[in-house]
Design a protein around this motif. Structure first.
Motif, PDB file in Angstrom:
ATOM      1  N   LEU A 181       0.825  -1.038   0.304  1.00  0.00           N
ATOM      2  CA  LEU A 181      -0.147   0.217  -0.252  1.00  0.00           C
ATOM      3  C   LEU A 181       1.298   1.442   0.457  1.00  0.00           C
ATOM      4  O   LEU A 181       2.149   1.314   0.253  1.00  0.00           O
ATOM      5  CB  LEU A 181      -0.787  -0.125   1.646  1.00  0.00           C
ATOM      6  N   GLU A 182       0.630   2.355  -1.191  1.00  0.00           N
ATOM      7  CA  GLU A 182       1.449   3.368  -0.391  1.00  0.00           C
ATOM      8  C   GLU A 182       0.160   4.732   0.144  1.00  0.00           C
ATOM      9  O   GLU A 182      -1.028   4.387  -0.097  1.00  0.00           O
ATOM     10  CB  GLU A 182       0.764   3.975  -2.107  1.00  0.00           C
ATOM     11  N   ARG A 183       0.839   5.186   1.039  1.00  0.00           N
ATOM     12  CA  ARG A 183      -0.243   6.006   2.076  1.00  0.00           C
ATOM     13  C   ARG A 183       0.774   6.990   2.323  1.00  0.00           C
ATOM     14  O   ARG A 183       1.900   7.186   2.365  1.00  0.00           O
ATOM     15  CB  ARG A 183       0.103   5.502   3.758  1.00  0.00           C
ATOM     16  N   THR A 184       0.052   8.248   1.934  1.00  0.00           N
ATOM     17  CA  THR A 184       0.167   9.564   2.867  1.00  0.00           C
ATOM     18  C   THR A 184      -0.922  10.156   3.361  1.00  0.00           C
ATOM     19  O   THR A 184      -1.522   9.369   3.820  1.00  0.00           O
ATOM     20  CB  THR A 184      -0.094  10.241   1.127  1.00  0.00           C
ATOM     21  N   SER A 185      -0.847  11.347   3.530  1.00  0.00           N
ATOM     22  CA  SER A 185      -1.712  11.877   4.467  1.00  0.00           C
ATOM     23  C   SER A 185      -2.611  12.074   4.024  1.00  0.00           C
ATOM     24  O   SER A 185      -3.478  12.215   4.644  1.00  0.00           O
ATOM     25  CB  SER A 185      -0.818  13.471   4.741  1.00  0.00           C
ATOM     26  N   ARG A 186      -3.429  12.261   2.393  1.00  0.00           N
ATOM     27  CA  ARG A 186      -4.199  12.621   2.146  1.00  0.00           C
ATOM     28  C   ARG A 186      -5.463  11.088   1.267  1.00  0.00           C
ATOM     29  O   ARG A 186      -6.529  11.024   1.263  1.00  0.00           O
ATOM     30  CB  ARG A 186      -4.177  13.498   0.968  1.00  0.00           C
ATOM     31  N   SER A 187      -3.768   9.842   0.910  1.00  0.00           N
ATOM     32  CA  SER A 187      -4.864   8.905   0.492  1.00  0.00           C
ATOM     33  C   SER A 187      -3.851   7.695   0.582  1.00  0.00           C
ATOM     34  O   SER A 187      -2.871   7.908   1.349  1.00  0.00           O
ATOM     35  CB  SER A 187      -4.436   9.717  -1.740  1.00  0.00           C
ATOM     36  N   LEU A 188      -4.829   6.775   0.154  1.00  0.00           N
ATOM     37  CA  LEU A 188      -4.135   5.399   0.061  1.00  0.00           C
ATOM     38  C   LEU A 188      -4.630   4.757  -1.028  1.00  0.00           C
ATOM     39  O   LEU A 188      -6.015   4.522  -1.392  1.00  0.00           O
ATOM     40  CB  LEU A 188      -4.797   4.774   1.453  1.00  0.00           C
ATOM     41  N   ALA A 189      -3.660   4.091  -1.363  1.00  0.00           N
ATOM     42  CA  ALA A 189      -3.426   3.229  -2.453  1.00  0.00           C
ATOM     43  C   ALA A 189      -2.375   2.017  -3.139  1.00  0.00           C
ATOM     44  O   ALA A 189      -1.869   2.180  -2.236  1.00  0.00           O
ATOM     45  CB  ALA A 189      -3.571   3.533  -4.300  1.00  0.00           C
ATOM     46  N   PRO A 190      -3.435   0.879  -3.327  1.00  0.00           N
ATOM     47  CA  PRO A 190      -2.581  -0.022  -3.406  1.00  0.00           C
ATOM     48  C   PRO A 190      -1.573   0.058  -4.297  1.00  0.00           C
ATOM     49  O   PRO A 190      -1.566   0.762  -5.502  1.00  0.00           O
ATOM     50  CB  PRO A 190      -3.128  -1.487  -4.155  1.00  0.00           C
ATOM     51  N   THR A 191      -0.203  -0.924  -4.123  1.00  0.00           N
ATOM     52  CA  THR A 191       1.088  -0.872  -5.234  1.00  0.00           C
ATOM     53  C   THR A 191       0.479  -1.442  -6.170  1.00  0.00           C
ATOM     54  O   THR A 191      -0.350  -2.247  -6.459  1.00  0.00           O
ATOM     55  CB  THR A 191       2.228  -0.705  -4.441  1.00  0.00           C
ATOM     56  N   GLU A 192       1.457  -1.396  -7.303  1.00  0.00           N
ATOM     57  CA  GLU A 192       0.636  -2.240  -9.039  1.00  0.00           C
ATOM     58  C   GLU A 192       1.387  -4.045  -7.264  1.00  0.00           C
ATOM     59  O   GLU A 192       0.816  -4.387  -8.165  1.00  0.00           O
ATOM     60  CB  GLU A 192       2.087  -1.921  -9.439  1.00  0.00           C
ATOM     61  N   ALA A 193       2.615  -4.008  -7.005  1.00  0.00           N
ATOM     62  CA  ALA A 193       2.389  -5.201  -6.444  1.00  0.00           C
ATOM     63  C   ALA A 193       1.495  -5.667  -4.996  1.00  0.00           C
ATOM     64  O   ALA A 193       0.490  -6.676  -5.704  1.00  0.00           O
ATOM     65  CB  ALA A 193       3.589  -5.499  -5.586  1.00  0.00           C
ATOM     66  N   GLY A 194       0.764  -4.697  -4.621  1.00  0.00           N
ATOM     67  CA  GLY A 194      -0.011  -5.020  -3.677  1.00  0.00           C
ATOM     68  C   GLY A 194      -1.580  -4.811  -4.443  1.00  0.00           C
ATOM     69  O   GLY A 194      -2.446  -6.243  -4.028  1.00  0.00           O
ATOM     70  N   LEU A 195      -1.447  -4.879  -5.282  1.00  0.00           N
ATOM     71  CA  LEU A 195      -2.914  -4.863  -6.118  1.00  0.00           C
ATOM     72  C   LEU A 195      -2.769  -6.169  -6.810  1.00  0.00           C
ATOM     73  O   LEU A 195      -4.483  -6.950  -7.593  1.00  0.00           O
ATOM     74  CB  LEU A 195      -2.959  -3.542  -7.465  1.00  0.00           C
ATOM     75  N   ALA A 196      -1.852  -6.745  -7.741  1.00  0.00           N
ATOM     76  CA  ALA A 196      -1.737  -8.145  -8.282  1.00  0.00           C
ATOM     77  C   ALA A 196      -1.793  -9.110  -7.359  1.00  0.00           C
ATOM     78  O   ALA A 196      -2.656  -9.821  -7.593  1.00  0.00           O
ATOM     79  CB  ALA A 196      -0.510  -8.386  -9.226  1.00  0.00           C
ATOM     80  N   PHE A 197      -1.103  -9.177  -5.973  1.00  0.00           N
ATOM     81  CA  PHE A 197      -1.205  -9.625  -4.864  1.00  0.00           C
ATOM     82  C   PHE A 197      -2.739  -9.876  -4.077  1.00  0.00           C
ATOM     83  O   PHE A 197      -3.657 -11.341  -4.614  1.00  0.00           O
ATOM     84  CB  PHE A 197      -0.316  -9.429  -3.165  1.00  0.00           C
ATOM     85  N   SER A 198      -3.947  -8.645  -4.369  1.00  0.00           N
ATOM     86  CA  SER A 198      -4.921  -8.664  -3.882  1.00  0.00           C
ATOM     87  C   SER A 198      -6.186  -9.538  -4.313  1.00  0.00           C
ATOM     88  O   SER A 198      -7.313 -10.012  -4.416  1.00  0.00           O
ATOM     89  CB  SER A 198      -5.321  -7.007  -2.987  1.00  0.00           C
ATOM     90  N   GLU A 199      -5.946  -9.387  -5.848  1.00  0.00           N
ATOM     91  CA  GLU A 199      -6.515  -9.466  -6.843  1.00  0.00           C
ATOM     92  C   GLU A 199      -6.824 -11.240  -7.156  1.00  0.00           C
ATOM     93  O   GLU A 199      -7.376 -12.150  -7.318  1.00  0.00           O
ATOM     94  CB  GLU A 199      -6.140  -9.198  -8.839  1.00  0.00           C
ATOM     95  N   ARG A 200      -5.188 -12.274  -6.959  1.00  0.00           N
ATOM     96  CA  ARG A 200      -5.688 -12.754  -6.353  1.00  0.00           C
ATOM     97  C   ARG A 200      -5.852 -13.600  -5.268  1.00  0.00           C
ATOM     98  O   ARG A 200      -6.681 -14.776  -5.174  1.00  0.00           O
ATOM     99  CB  ARG A 200      -3.496 -13.793  -6.615  1.00  0.00           C
ATOM    100  N   VAL A 201      -5.937 -13.584  -3.985  1.00  0.00           N
ATOM    101  CA  VAL A 201      -6.069 -13.284  -3.112  1.00  0.00           C
ATOM    102  C   VAL A 201      -7.656 -13.612  -2.496  1.00  0.00           C
ATOM    103  O   VAL A 201      -7.990 -13.915  -2.331  1.00  0.00           O
ATOM    104  CB  VAL A 201      -5.682 -11.956  -1.870  1.00  0.00           C
ATOM    105  N   ARG A 202      -8.176 -12.742  -4.161  1.00  0.00           N
ATOM    106  CA  ARG A 202      -9.776 -12.422  -4.379  1.00  0.00           C
ATOM    107  C   ARG A 202      -9.910 -13.989  -4.237  1.00  0.00           C
ATOM    108  O   ARG A 202     -11.233 -14.383  -3.802  1.00  0.00           O
ATOM    109  CB  ARG A 202     -10.013 -11.467  -4.955  1.00  0.00           C
ATOM    110  N   GLY A 203      -9.437 -13.771  -5.366  1.00  0.00           N
ATOM    111  CA  GLY A 203      -9.757 -15.900  -5.629  1.00  0.00           C
ATOM    112  C   GLY A 203      -9.981 -16.618  -4.174  1.00  0.00           C
ATOM    113  O   GLY A 203     -10.803 -17.686  -4.641  1.00  0.00           O
ATOM    114  N   VAL A 204      -8.657 -16.712  -4.266  1.00  0.00           N
ATOM    115  CA  VAL A 204      -8.400 -17.644  -2.533  1.00  0.00           C
ATOM    116  C   VAL A 204      -8.900 -17.568  -1.879  1.00  0.00           C
ATOM    117  O   VAL A 204     -10.083 -17.967  -1.496  1.00  0.00           O
ATOM    118  CB  VAL A 204      -7.117 -17.730  -2.376  1.00  0.00           C
ATOM    119  N   LEU A 205      -9.530 -16.728  -1.416  1.00  0.00           N
ATOM    120  CA  LEU A 205     -11.123 -16.165  -0.022  1.00  0.00           C
ATOM    121  C   LEU A 205     -11.992 -16.559  -0.478  1.00  0.00           C
ATOM    122  O   LEU A 205     -13.009 -16.941  -0.133  1.00  0.00           O
ATOM    123  CB  LEU A 205     -10.887 -15.063   0.035  1.00  0.00           C
ATOM    124  N   GLY A 206     -12.699 -16.149  -2.044  1.00  0.00           N
ATOM    125  CA  GLY A 206     -13.895 -16.599  -2.603  1.00  0.00           C
ATOM    126  C   GLY A 206     -13.693 -18.085  -2.532  1.00  0.00           C
ATOM    127  O   GLY A 206     -15.498 -18.739  -1.849  1.00  0.00           O
TER     128      GLY A 206
END
Length: 288
Positions: free
Chosen positions: A50-75
């Motif tokens: 995750l990329e964190r700033t004082s104003r925003s939070l967003a997944p990194t490229e690695a975080g986004l790719a990892f989370s997409e695969r995680v969603r399948g596992v959790l599903g």
């Protein structure tokens, strides 16, 4: 350290919620605990998710790719858990008519609360079925006892007389308990609630006809081999051309209990027991 399920759910929750605060509320944990969980996951993977700033939070490229695969596992995991829950069963035995509407209200409440299925099993001898593990619990009437049994009284049912349509008693609107005691008696020796000993002073010369299940009992009464006394549910739900049900002015009610082997209590059986007792309290309140 090992990656745990809580780490994966935390990452998906943060990405979906967009903030740590909202994700912590969704997961029902504190925000500092959620922050530590994400930090543990990143440390275990050796990459920032995750990329964190004082104003925003967003997944990194690695975080986004990892989370997409995680969603399948959790599903897949959630689907497997749901499937396991739906295949769980608890077996409820009974020898004849279940009390209504208590029985079906209890079954509905148990299935909704547990996600499992309540299987009904009619058996001539519920006690033997319990001891042999054929059923998990039984609805039983009358006095039930046993050192290994847990017996929970639910409520009591009024009793009515059952007589043959050919009997002069079939023309009566009401009988007394003592009067019923002067006629031959049909007794279900396994699960019946009325025996010669049900009278304070049983007649030693009284004719007793025995059987071992409700269907035989009903046909013997229909054939005018004797009379019987049963819970009032029989009058509401049994329709036999040759049997009449007559009120008894002073009959003691029949106890109804939930019975199971005390040493075989499972979480699902506890749910069934709790629902049975709750619905019994409601049933008693409504029938006062």
């Amino acid at each position: 350290m090992n990656v745990e399920l809580r780490h994966l759910r935390a990452l998906v929750a943060v990405i979906d919620a967009g903030t740590f605060t909202a994700a912590a509320e969704r997961l029902n944990i504190t925000q500092p605990a959620l922050t530590r969980t994400i930090q543990q996951l990143e440390a275990a993977l050796g990459t920032r998710l995750l990329e964190r700033t004082s104003r925003s939070l967003a997944p990194t490229e690695a975080g986004l790719a990892f989370s997409e695969r995680v969603r399948g596992v959790l599903g897949e995991l959630d689907a497997a858990i749901a499937s396991a829950h739906s295949s769980r069963t608890v077996r409820l035995g009974f020898s004849w008519l279940l009390p209504d509407p208590w029985a079906h209200d209890t079954i509905t409440a148990c299935e909704r609360r547990s996600g499992a299925r309540v299987l009904l099993h009619r058996c001539d001898d519920p006690l033997s079925a319990l001891r042999d593990g054929v059923i998990d619990a039984a609805v039983m009437r009358g006095d039930v006892s046993g050192a290994a049994l847990a017996v929970h009284h639910l409520f009591s049912e009024p009793r009515v007389a059952a007589v043959s349509a050919r009997s002069p008693l079939a023309e009566r609107d009401r009988l007394t308990w003592a009067e019923l005691g002067t006629h031959p008696l049909v007794v279900n020796t396994l699960t019946g609630t009325t025996r010669a000993e049900s009278w304070t002073e049983p007649d030693p010369g009284r004719a007793i006809v025995t059987c071992t299940n409700f269907d035989e009992w009903l046909e013997l009464v229909a054939a005018d081999r004797g009379v019987g006394a049963v819970p009032v549910a029989a009058r509401r739900r049994v329709h036999h051309h040759n049997v009449r049900f007559v009120d008894i002015a002073d009959a003691a009610p029949t106890a109804v209990s939930l019975v199971y082997v005390a040493g075989r209590v499972t979480p699902l059986l506890r749910v069934l027991r709790d629902c049975a007792l709750a619905e019994a309290r409601r049933f008693r309140a409504e029938t006062r």
